[in-house]
Design an enzyme around this catalytic site. Sequence first.
Site, PDB file in Angstrom:
ATOM      1  N   ALA A 123       4.042 -74.268 -85.756  1.00 25.12           N
ATOM      2  CA  ALA A 123       4.408 -74.311 -87.403  1.00 25.12           C
ATOM      3  C   ALA A 123       2.840 -74.417 -87.922  1.00 25.12           C
ATOM      4  O   ALA A 123       2.543 -75.125 -88.752  1.00 25.12           O
ATOM      5  CB  ALA A 123       4.964 -75.616 -87.521  1.00 25.12           C
ATOM      6  N   LEU A 124       2.240 -73.423 -87.746  1.00 25.59           N
ATOM      7  CA  LEU A 124       1.103 -72.936 -88.108  1.00 25.59           C
ATOM      8  C   LEU A 124       0.609 -72.914 -89.521  1.00 25.59           C
ATOM      9  O   LEU A 124       1.606 -72.112 -90.197  1.00 25.59           O
ATOM     10  CB  LEU A 124       0.420 -71.792 -87.372  1.00 25.59           C
ATOM     11  CG  LEU A 124       0.508 -71.784 -85.914  1.00 25.59           C
ATOM     12  CD1 LEU A 124      -0.342 -70.605 -85.431  1.00 25.59           C
ATOM     13  CD2 LEU A 124      -0.117 -72.922 -85.315  1.00 25.59           C
ATOM     14  N   HIS A 177      -4.673 -75.002 -89.316  1.00 25.86           N
ATOM     15  CA  HIS A 177      -4.775 -74.347 -87.990  1.00 25.86           C
ATOM     16  C   HIS A 177      -5.635 -73.204 -88.001  1.00 25.86           C
ATOM     17  O   HIS A 177      -6.271 -73.083 -86.816  1.00 25.86           O
ATOM     18  CB  HIS A 177      -3.129 -73.961 -87.535  1.00 25.86           C
ATOM     19  CG  HIS A 177      -2.345 -75.076 -87.119  1.00 25.86           C
ATOM     20  ND1 HIS A 177      -1.323 -75.446 -87.885  1.00 25.86           N
ATOM     21  CD2 HIS A 177      -2.349 -76.311 -86.117  1.00 25.86           C
ATOM     22  CE1 HIS A 177      -0.672 -76.391 -87.472  1.00 25.86           C
ATOM     23  NE2 HIS A 177      -1.133 -76.871 -86.404  1.00 25.86           N
ATOM     24  N   GLU A 192     -10.029 -82.596 -87.791  1.00 23.66           N
ATOM     25  CA  GLU A 192     -10.044 -84.047 -88.174  1.00 23.66           C
ATOM     26  C   GLU A 192      -9.099 -85.016 -88.875  1.00 23.66           C
ATOM     27  O   GLU A 192      -9.237 -86.159 -88.980  1.00 23.66           O
ATOM     28  CB  GLU A 192     -11.357 -84.276 -89.313  1.00 23.66           C
ATOM     29  CG  GLU A 192     -12.633 -83.938 -88.411  1.00 23.66           C
ATOM     30  CD  GLU A 192     -14.050 -84.167 -89.356  1.00 23.66           C
ATOM     31  OE1 GLU A 192     -13.775 -84.180 -90.633  1.00 23.66           O
ATOM     32  OE2 GLU A 192     -15.152 -84.006 -88.773  1.00 23.66           O
ATOM     33  N   LYS A 193      -8.093 -84.399 -89.259  1.00 26.81           N
ATOM     34  CA  LYS A 193      -7.085 -84.852 -90.012  1.00 26.81           C
ATOM     35  C   LYS A 193      -6.397 -85.821 -89.016  1.00 26.81           C
ATOM     36  O   LYS A 193      -6.001 -86.928 -89.516  1.00 26.81           O
ATOM     37  CB  LYS A 193      -6.082 -83.969 -90.435  1.00 26.81           C
ATOM     38  CG  LYS A 193      -4.757 -84.684 -90.961  1.00 26.81           C
ATOM     39  CD  LYS A 193      -3.619 -83.875 -91.368  1.00 26.81           C
ATOM     40  CE  LYS A 193      -2.594 -84.623 -91.522  1.00 26.81           C
ATOM     41  NZ  LYS A 193      -1.779 -84.466 -90.434  1.00 26.81           N
ATOM     42  N   SER A 201       2.047 -79.769 -90.781  1.00 29.44           N
ATOM     43  CA  SER A 201       3.485 -79.178 -90.265  1.00 29.44           C
ATOM     44  C   SER A 201       4.511 -80.038 -90.881  1.00 29.44           C
ATOM     45  O   SER A 201       5.620 -79.534 -91.103  1.00 29.44           O
ATOM     46  CB  SER A 201       3.456 -79.123 -88.821  1.00 29.44           C
ATOM     47  OG  SER A 201       2.339 -78.366 -88.291  1.00 29.44           O
TER      48      SER A 201
END
Length: 284
Positions: free
Chosen positions: A34-35, A39, A150-151, A188
């Site tokens: 689900a890029l 990503h 980092e999310k 995503s």
Amino acid sequence: MSMLIVRSVAEIRAQIGHWRAAGDNIAVVPTMGALHEGHLSLVRAAKGRAKRVIVTLFVNPSQFNNAEDLARYPRDEAADSARLEAEHVDMLFAPDIAEMYPEGFATKVSVSRLSEGLCGAYRPGHFEGVATVVTKLLLQTQADSAFFGEKDYQQLSVIRRLARDLDIPVEIVGVPTVREADGLAMSSRNVRLSETARKQAPAMAEALRAAGAAIEAGQPVSSAVDAAKTTLLTAGYSQVEYLELRDAETLEPVSKLDRPARLLAAGWLDGVRLIDNIAVLPAH
Ligand code: PAF
């Protein structure tokens, strides 16, 4: 050369052997598909670091503590594959469940302390699932460097720790969160938000930004955090699981800004769980 699509560990090992023989270094970007642009920023960072880039795509059942979340996780390998091909990725490793967890699989990687609290308190077993699959992916790809957003800051901290503790010869690279124009951290899960909720969602980024700035300006941590929680609930979030200031490295709670810290939050909006975090730094 077009992107190789590989489904078995044996195939990946054979290809890595050729690249190593040619003296190429290798980077890996683990994903669950689900890029989105977040990503792709990992892929671009990896390409800047290594001759060969492998992206892995595996929706890892063992890190979902909720069967419905797993069933609803967006999947579109053809679209993901086209995006990665356009980024000139060398290999997509997309194993099936039996390849990753063969009959009799019995090993778990568990990272204590860093996995407890924050998301760990609300998603039992989640970080064990992440740590186990990431350890496997690092060993399968034998990459020199591995890229994570980092999310998912707690996840990044857990992965740094396991690589260090298990002496896995890989550099773990954290890449800054990519945001939509209105500040919402890319995820995503954002596609599951209704039109109304999508408009309310950026309140999390805004609440963190305002609280972080207030803490950096000297406001007590507790009052800044309480104000941010109220902002989220007023904006339409139905629940704030946590909103906390933690040490940027150990993730220990921080009540006074005397070292680099991270303000992290998780909340529910429109039946979707959203997370975000920002750096909060003391004045030098
Ligand atoms: O961040 C993710 O997408 C996943 O947790 C990861 C690192 C690919 C492990 O399944």
